[in-house]
Design a protein around this motif. Sequence first.
Motif, PDB file in Angstrom:
ATOM      1  N   GLU A  23       9.349  -3.572  -4.282  1.00 37.87           N
ATOM      2  CA  GLU A  23      10.691  -4.078  -3.972  1.00 37.87           C
ATOM      3  C   GLU A  23      11.622  -2.993  -3.446  1.00 37.87           C
ATOM      4  O   GLU A  23      12.679  -3.312  -2.897  1.00 37.87           O
ATOM      5  N   ARG A  24      11.229  -1.737  -3.588  1.00 37.86           N
ATOM      6  CA  ARG A  24      12.081  -0.639  -3.117  1.00 37.86           C
ATOM      7  C   ARG A  24      11.712  -0.182  -1.710  1.00 37.86           C
ATOM      8  O   ARG A  24      12.346   0.739  -1.181  1.00 37.86           O
ATOM      9  N   VAL A  25      10.711  -0.808  -1.085  1.00 37.44           N
ATOM     10  CA  VAL A  25      10.195  -0.312   0.199  1.00 37.44           C
ATOM     11  C   VAL A  25      10.617  -1.221   1.348  1.00 37.44           C
ATOM     12  O   VAL A  25      10.338  -2.423   1.344  1.00 37.44           O
ATOM     13  N   ALA A  26      11.284  -0.635   2.334  1.00 38.28           N
ATOM     14  CA  ALA A  26      11.598  -1.318   3.592  1.00 38.28           C
ATOM     15  C   ALA A  26      10.663  -0.784   4.662  1.00 38.28           C
ATOM     16  O   ALA A  26      10.188   0.349   4.591  1.00 38.28           O
ATOM     17  N   THR A  27      10.406  -1.605   5.676  1.00 37.52           N
ATOM     18  CA  THR A  27       9.560  -1.154   6.773  1.00 37.52           C
ATOM     19  C   THR A  27      10.256  -1.414   8.104  1.00 37.52           C
ATOM     20  O   THR A  27      10.827  -2.479   8.333  1.00 37.52           O
ATOM     21  N   GLY A  28      10.219  -0.383   8.938  1.00 32.52           N
ATOM     22  CA  GLY A  28      10.857  -0.475  10.242  1.00 32.52           C
ATOM     23  C   GLY A  28      10.032   0.248  11.282  1.00 32.52           C
ATOM     24  O   GLY A  28       8.798   0.187  11.242  1.00 32.52           O
ATOM     25  N   ALA A  29      10.694   0.964  12.177  1.00 31.41           N
ATOM     26  CA  ALA A  29       9.979   1.597  13.283  1.00 31.41           C
ATOM     27  C   ALA A  29      10.119   3.110  13.324  1.00 31.41           C
ATOM     28  O   ALA A  29       9.264   3.777  13.896  1.00 31.41           O
TER      29      ALA A  29
ATOM     30  N   SER B 126       0.824  -1.201   0.000  1.00 33.78           N
ATOM     31  CA  SER B 126       0.000   0.000   0.000  1.00 33.78           C
ATOM     32  C   SER B 126       0.863   1.257   0.000  1.00 33.78           C
ATOM     33  O   SER B 126       0.604   2.202  -0.764  1.00 33.78           O
ATOM     34  N   PHE B 127       1.895   1.273   0.835  1.00 31.57           N
ATOM     35  CA  PHE B 127       2.769   2.440   0.858  1.00 31.57           C
ATOM     36  C   PHE B 127       3.484   2.594  -0.482  1.00 31.57           C
ATOM     37  O   PHE B 127       3.665   3.726  -0.963  1.00 31.57           O
ATOM     38  N   ALA B 128       3.885   1.494  -1.093  1.00 29.79           N
ATOM     39  CA  ALA B 128       4.547   1.574  -2.397  1.00 29.79           C
ATOM     40  C   ALA B 128       3.633   2.240  -3.427  1.00 29.79           C
ATOM     41  O   ALA B 128       4.087   3.060  -4.238  1.00 29.79           O
ATOM     42  N   ARG B 129       2.347   1.916  -3.383  1.00 34.03           N
ATOM     43  CA  ARG B 129       1.412   2.560  -4.312  1.00 34.03           C
ATOM     44  C   ARG B 129       1.302   4.052  -4.021  1.00 34.03           C
ATOM     45  O   ARG B 129       1.300   4.877  -4.950  1.00 34.03           O
TER      46      ARG B 129
ATOM     47  N   CYS C  39      11.009   3.168   4.418  1.00 34.81           N
ATOM     48  CA  CYS C  39      12.129   3.782   3.709  1.00 34.81           C
ATOM     49  C   CYS C  39      12.145   3.245   2.283  1.00 34.81           C
ATOM     50  O   CYS C  39      12.126   2.026   2.071  1.00 34.81           O
ATOM     51  N   VAL C  40      12.151   4.155   1.334  1.00 36.72           N
ATOM     52  CA  VAL C  40      12.302   3.805  -0.077  1.00 36.72           C
ATOM     53  C   VAL C  40      13.772   3.953  -0.429  1.00 36.72           C
ATOM     54  O   VAL C  40      14.378   5.002  -0.176  1.00 36.72           O
ATOM     55  N   VAL C  41      14.345   2.901  -0.997  1.00 39.86           N
ATOM     56  CA  VAL C  41      15.767   2.900  -1.344  1.00 39.86           C
ATOM     57  C   VAL C  41      15.911   2.664  -2.844  1.00 39.86           C
ATOM     58  O   VAL C  41      14.985   2.188  -3.496  1.00 39.86           O
ATOM     59  N   PRO C  42      17.074   2.991  -3.410  1.00 43.84           N
ATOM     60  CA  PRO C  42      17.278   2.731  -4.842  1.00 43.84           C
ATOM     61  C   PRO C  42      17.271   1.236  -5.149  1.00 43.84           C
ATOM     62  O   PRO C  42      17.452   0.395  -4.257  1.00 43.84           O
ATOM     63  N   GLU C  43      17.087   0.916  -6.392  1.00 45.98           N
ATOM     64  CA  GLU C  43      17.088  -0.487  -6.799  1.00 45.98           C
ATOM     65  C   GLU C  43      18.425  -1.154  -6.496  1.00 45.98           C
ATOM     66  O   GLU C  43      18.474  -2.359  -6.216  1.00 45.98           O
ATOM     67  N   ASP C  44      19.515  -0.362  -6.539  1.00 43.67           N
ATOM     68  CA  ASP C  44      20.838  -0.938  -6.227  1.00 43.67           C
ATOM     69  C   ASP C  44      21.177  -0.765  -4.745  1.00 43.67           C
ATOM     70  O   ASP C  44      22.315  -0.997  -4.346  1.00 43.67           O
ATOM     71  N   PHE C  45      20.195  -0.331  -3.947  1.00 46.02           N
ATOM     72  CA  PHE C  45      20.306  -0.152  -2.485  1.00 46.02           C
ATOM     73  C   PHE C  45      21.138   1.056  -2.078  1.00 46.02           C
ATOM     74  O   PHE C  45      21.301   1.326  -0.888  1.00 46.02           O
TER      75      PHE C  45
ATOM     76  N   SER D 218      15.349  -7.732  -2.161  1.00 47.95           N
ATOM     77  CA  SER D 218      14.637  -6.458  -2.259  1.00 47.95           C
ATOM     78  C   SER D 218      15.007  -5.588  -1.065  1.00 47.95           C
ATOM     79  O   SER D 218      15.848  -5.952  -0.230  1.00 47.95           O
ATOM     80  N   ALA D 219      14.339  -4.432  -0.958  1.00 45.83           N
ATOM     81  CA  ALA D 219      14.571  -3.534   0.176  1.00 45.83           C
ATOM     82  C   ALA D 219      14.184  -4.169   1.495  1.00 45.83           C
ATOM     83  O   ALA D 219      14.522  -3.623   2.557  1.00 45.83           O
ATOM     84  N   ARG D 220      13.533  -5.305   1.479  1.00 52.30           N
ATOM     85  CA  ARG D 220      13.193  -5.988   2.718  1.00 52.30           C
ATOM     86  C   ARG D 220      14.438  -6.362   3.524  1.00 52.30           C
ATOM     87  O   ARG D 220      14.346  -6.611   4.732  1.00 52.30           O
ATOM     88  N   ARG D 221      15.612  -6.347   2.905  1.00 50.14           N
ATOM     89  CA  ARG D 221      16.847  -6.597   3.648  1.00 50.14           C
ATOM     90  C   ARG D 221      17.113  -5.509   4.688  1.00 50.14           C
ATOM     91  O   ARG D 221      17.948  -5.683   5.580  1.00 50.14           O
TER      92      ARG D 221
END
Length: 350
Positions: free
Chosen positions: A71-77, A61-64, A204-210, A240-243
Motif C-alpha cells: 500500500e506504500r508503493v506507487a508506480t510511474g515512469a 514484487s517491488f514492495a517485497r 516511489c515509496v511514500v509514508p502511510e499518511d502520504f 493507498s499510494a496508488r493515488r
Amino acid sequence: METFESLVRAEFTPKNVYLNTASNGLLPARTVAALDRAVRMRAEGTPLGPLYEDVEAVRASFARLAGVPVERVATGASVAEYGGLIAASLPAGAEVLTAEADFASLVNPFHMRGDLKVRAVPLERLAESVRQGTTLVAVSAAQSADGRIADLPAVRAAAEAHGARTYVDASQSVGWLPLEAGEHDFVAAVGFKWLLGPHGAAFCVVPEDFGGLTPLLAGWVAGEAPWDSCYGPVQELAHSARRFDISPSLFSHAGLRASLELIEELGVPAIQAHDLALADRFREGLTALGHDPLPAPGSAIVSVPGLGHRQPDLSAAGIEVSNRAGNLRAAFHLYNTPTDVDRLLAVLSS
C-alpha cells in the motif's frame, strides 16, 4: 535444483563484456519473452486485462524487495516526476539538503521550484550537515558517478533529530544492495538498471499518511475504482499510494514483472555477494596496474579517475563501460564473471 550460475546462464547470453548496468541493465530471456507476449496481445486485439495484472504484480514484487507494505508503493515512469511531487509539497523557503554532484533526476526538481533553499555538501558530510531548519534530506543510496554508498542510517538519525524528512533515490542500488525503504519517508527507483527491466517504469515509496504529497499527476488510474474514474474529476482517490500512480506503460510492466521474479528467485543477498566479489577483483587488479579507483567500499560500481578516455577503445574491444566526467565507470552485476573482469584488466594494461 538450479544454482545461481545455472539460472543466470539460462537467462543471459551477452555478445560482449557488458559492464554498464549503472546505465542500463540487460534484459533476461524471460523478460524478452514477456515483452513479446505483450506486444502480440496488442497486435492481435487480445483483451489487455492480464497486462494490468502485471502492474499490480510488479508493485507487490517491488514492495517485497523494499521491505514495505504494498500500500506504500506507487508506480510511474521516472524518479524526477516523484521528486517533483515531493518538491511541490514543501513550503516556500524550506531547506533541502543534498549531496554534491548527486544525480540530476534527484536534485533538479528542488532547484526548479525557485523558492527553496537547496544546499549541497560532500556526501561524507551529509549526516553532520543536517541542522535545525532542514526540511528534507535527499540523497542517492549509491552515487551514479562513482558508486559511493551513503551512510543512510546516520542520515536518517540526523534527520529525525532535527525534524527533517528523508528522500532516497535507490536507482543505483536496489537489486544488488538490500533496501529498507520503511526506514525513510520517501524512496524512489527506476526499473531499468539493476532491476533488469525495460525503460518506462519507476517506483516511489511514500509514508502511510502520504507525507503531505498532493497527487498532482493523478489521472483515472489514481482512483480507488479506476475503471469508474474515467470521466470527469476523480471522485475518490485510491486509499493507498496508488493515488500517485500515472497511467502505466503496460509493456514495461509486463517485462519488469518477469525481471523482478528473477531478482527474487536469485535473492538480493546472493546477487550482492556475486557483484561485490567481481568489483573487488577489479579493484585489486587496478592496484596491480598502478591505478587507484575512487574510494567506494562495498559498492558494485567502480570508478577510475583519468581512464574515461579509454571507453571508445574498450567498446571497440567488445567491453562496454561508461565515461563519467573523465572517469571510467564499470558496474558489475549478476551476468558478469571473473573472466569479464580479467578481460577488462587485460585491455586496460595494453
